[in-house]
Design a protein around this motif. Sequence first.
Motif, PDB file in Angstrom:
ATOM      1  N   UNK A 153       0.764  -1.289   0.102  1.00 24.10           N
ATOM      2  CA  UNK A 153      -0.229   0.025   0.041  1.00 24.10           C
ATOM      3  C   UNK A 153       1.008   1.249  -0.252  1.00 24.10           C
ATOM      4  N   UNK A 154       1.946   1.439   0.839  1.00 25.63           N
ATOM      5  CA  UNK A 154       2.652   2.460   0.857  1.00 25.63           C
ATOM      6  C   UNK A 154       3.333   2.708  -0.516  1.00 25.63           C
ATOM      7  N   UNK A 155       3.675   1.697  -1.388  1.00 25.92           N
ATOM      8  CA  UNK A 155       4.506   2.170  -2.424  1.00 25.92           C
ATOM      9  C   UNK A 155       3.472   2.566  -3.569  1.00 25.92           C
ATOM     10  N   UNK A 156       2.014   2.383  -3.311  1.00 24.67           N
ATOM     11  CA  UNK A 156       1.187   2.703  -4.553  1.00 24.67           C
ATOM     12  C   UNK A 156      -0.054   3.530  -4.048  1.00 24.67           C
ATOM     13  N   UNK A 157      -0.059   4.032  -3.090  1.00 22.51           N
ATOM     14  CA  UNK A 157      -1.184   4.643  -2.392  1.00 22.51           C
ATOM     15  C   UNK A 157      -1.855   5.792  -3.168  1.00 22.51           C
ATOM     16  N   UNK A 189      -9.331   1.506   2.028  1.00 21.19           N
ATOM     17  CA  UNK A 189      -8.761   2.667   0.816  1.00 21.19           C
ATOM     18  C   UNK A 189      -8.694   4.170   1.510  1.00 21.19           C
ATOM     19  N   UNK A 190      -8.846   4.205   2.764  1.00 16.71           N
ATOM     20  CA  UNK A 190      -8.219   5.458   3.373  1.00 16.71           C
ATOM     21  C   UNK A 190      -6.823   5.503   3.319  1.00 16.71           C
ATOM     22  N   UNK A 191      -6.211   4.233   3.335  1.00  9.60           N
ATOM     23  CA  UNK A 191      -4.713   4.186   3.167  1.00  9.60           C
ATOM     24  C   UNK A 191      -4.094   4.257   1.910  1.00  9.60           C
ATOM     25  N   UNK A 192      -5.267   4.201   0.810  1.00  8.73           N
ATOM     26  CA  UNK A 192      -4.518   4.096  -0.631  1.00  8.73           C
ATOM     27  C   UNK A 192      -5.842   4.975  -1.402  1.00  8.73           C
ATOM     28  N   UNK A 193      -5.696   6.278  -1.020  1.00 11.64           N
ATOM     29  CA  UNK A 193      -6.696   7.446  -1.674  1.00 11.64           C
ATOM     30  C   UNK A 193      -6.455   7.376  -3.303  1.00 11.64           C
ATOM     31  N   UNK A 286       1.524   6.699   7.319  1.00 19.08           N
ATOM     32  CA  UNK A 286       0.219   6.602   6.383  1.00 19.08           C
ATOM     33  C   UNK A 286      -0.197   7.868   6.024  1.00 19.08           C
ATOM     34  N   UNK A 287      -1.150   7.942   5.004  1.00 12.23           N
ATOM     35  CA  UNK A 287      -2.038   9.026   4.501  1.00 12.23           C
ATOM     36  C   UNK A 287      -2.927   9.616   5.474  1.00 12.23           C
ATOM     37  N   UNK A 319       7.449  15.557  12.641  1.00 13.04           N
ATOM     38  CA  UNK A 319       8.226  15.234  11.385  1.00 13.04           C
ATOM     39  C   UNK A 319       9.365  14.313  11.537  1.00 13.04           C
ATOM     40  N   UNK A 320      10.099  14.147  12.555  1.00 14.58           N
ATOM     41  CA  UNK A 320      11.363  13.275  12.728  1.00 14.58           C
ATOM     42  C   UNK A 320      10.841  11.902  12.680  1.00 14.58           C
ATOM     43  N   UNK A 321       9.656  11.565  13.253  1.00 18.47           N
ATOM     44  CA  UNK A 321       9.128   9.919  13.635  1.00 18.47           C
ATOM     45  C   UNK A 321       8.469   9.673  12.253  1.00 18.47           C
ATOM     46  N   UNK A 322       7.925  10.612  11.415  1.00 21.29           N
ATOM     47  CA  UNK A 322       7.267  10.231  10.174  1.00 21.29           C
ATOM     48  C   UNK A 322       8.011   9.646   9.320  1.00 21.29           C
ATOM     49  N   UNK A 323       9.395  10.284   9.261  1.00 20.31           N
ATOM     50  CA  UNK A 323      10.533   9.924   8.316  1.00 20.31           C
ATOM     51  C   UNK A 323      10.846   8.418   8.941  1.00 20.31           C
ATOM     52  N   UNK A 324      10.910   8.067  10.295  1.00 19.57           N
ATOM     53  CA  UNK A 324      11.522   7.235  10.769  1.00 19.57           C
ATOM     54  C   UNK A 324      10.538   5.833  10.496  1.00 19.57           C
ATOM     55  N   UNK A 325       9.138   6.221  10.352  1.00 19.09           N
ATOM     56  CA  UNK A 325       8.159   5.352  10.163  1.00 19.09           C
ATOM     57  C   UNK A 325       7.888   4.421  11.381  1.00 19.09           C
TER      58      UNK A 325
END
Length: 477
Positions: A153-157, A189-193, A286-287, A319-325
């Motif tokens: 999902x994260x690759x094609x959302x 599909x909230x995760x792949x708009x 995630x989105x 912002x820091x943790x969003x990059x870290x996932x």
Amino acid sequence: MKVLLFLAALPLAAQYDVVISGGRVMDPASGLNAVRHVGIRGGKIAAVSSTPLQGKVVLKAQGRVVAPGFIDLHAHGQTNEANEYQAHDGVTTALELEVGVPHVAEYLKARSGNSILNFGATAGHGAARAMAMRDVALPQAGAGNGVETMGYVNLTRYKELKEAEEFTKLAAGLERGMREGALGVGMAHQYYPGASREEIFKVFQMAARWKMPIFAHVRSMSVDAMQEVIADAAATGASLHIVHVNSMSLAALPLVLELIDAAHKRGMDITTEAYPYTAASTLLESTMFDEGWQQRLGIGYGELQWVKTGERLTKETFEKYRKETGQVIMHFMKAEWIDRAMASPFVMVASDGMPFAPGAHPRSAGTFSRVLGYYVRERKALGLMDAIAKMTIMPARRLEAIAPAMKNKGRIQVGADADITVFDAATVKDMATFESGLKFSAGIDHVVVNGVPVVQDGATVQGARPGKAVTGNFGSR
Ligand SMILES: [Zn+2]
């Protein structure tokens, strides 16, 4: 000689593998609510008796409730580390129905013979659409469960399916999942708009054609998103289960429950579920946290809690943790919304438990005990038999039309699978918290899966792996 004849006439006390003695059996399907002795043989319930029974193993249940094992339709924890916490919360069957898995056969193979709890999954729409797309570099094969689906999902959302050939491949991929034993389609599909309304409608048409249900995490936290899936189900005749209605409806919960109830009363096969917490949890990358999330969710950085450390976020750490996932907890629901969902007669209980992490959302370990202890005993939001129904016979019935094994689950009756949970209604309590992370629930004495104790006298039975696959019947029709 006479003595021998007399002895021969005496009925030999049948020996059971396991006996659960002297507990108050509560079986929502039959309404039985009385002290009984339960005899188990060959993984099945062989006797529900008002007279004592003999067993090789006897689990004492005097003063306890003996209920069907809890069935969790929404469990992302699909490892034995996660299963152990679920078992101590009374769960005997933990299913990955929301996001589903990329490769159903591999998932079933990986867990078969090596699972504490019964398991099963849907085919993940999020992964299948990625696999149907042209020129997408797919991720390496991973854990084979919902976590891997989120990798796809994260690759094609944000990508949209356009070509007819892509829709054909999507249908073929999902249908292969049905043949391999999927329990329906997992749609989030909230995760792949990038998934258009046309794509979602087409997936509903596919599911209707296959007579397999859709488990939907809807497009956004709004009534519109609810109406999209209800309209698609009405137009196609597909069966629909809406996941975590609490966190997707928020203040509109009363209206959404009315919508679902009215659609059901008009003959639609529609169901829903909720978890008993005022905070949600998801992946920070995630989105859900794309631009504008504060307005959409109605919260700020301080309502976000980072699972790895337990800290509340700031603009910088966000912002820091969003990059870290990684996993984040969102404190944004009102207590009265959850009361309403728990008290509603048709809203099932399902945990949305997260993949195992020590600081994961407490719903991963305390959902069912929290309903029995906090919502039934303390808040009196619903009765004990109703609560048990929401976590046993109702989820069993949700699936039994397409998964024959579920006809024998969610019940304490002769012939049913011996999936049984024994708990103390006076002390059952969730112990996992947002502050201290995962903990085994209190007041859950014994948990039996297919006749084998996995929790006995409150302790894990080390090495017990009696869990079996729960599969859909599409391939065997
Ligand atoms: Zn979800």
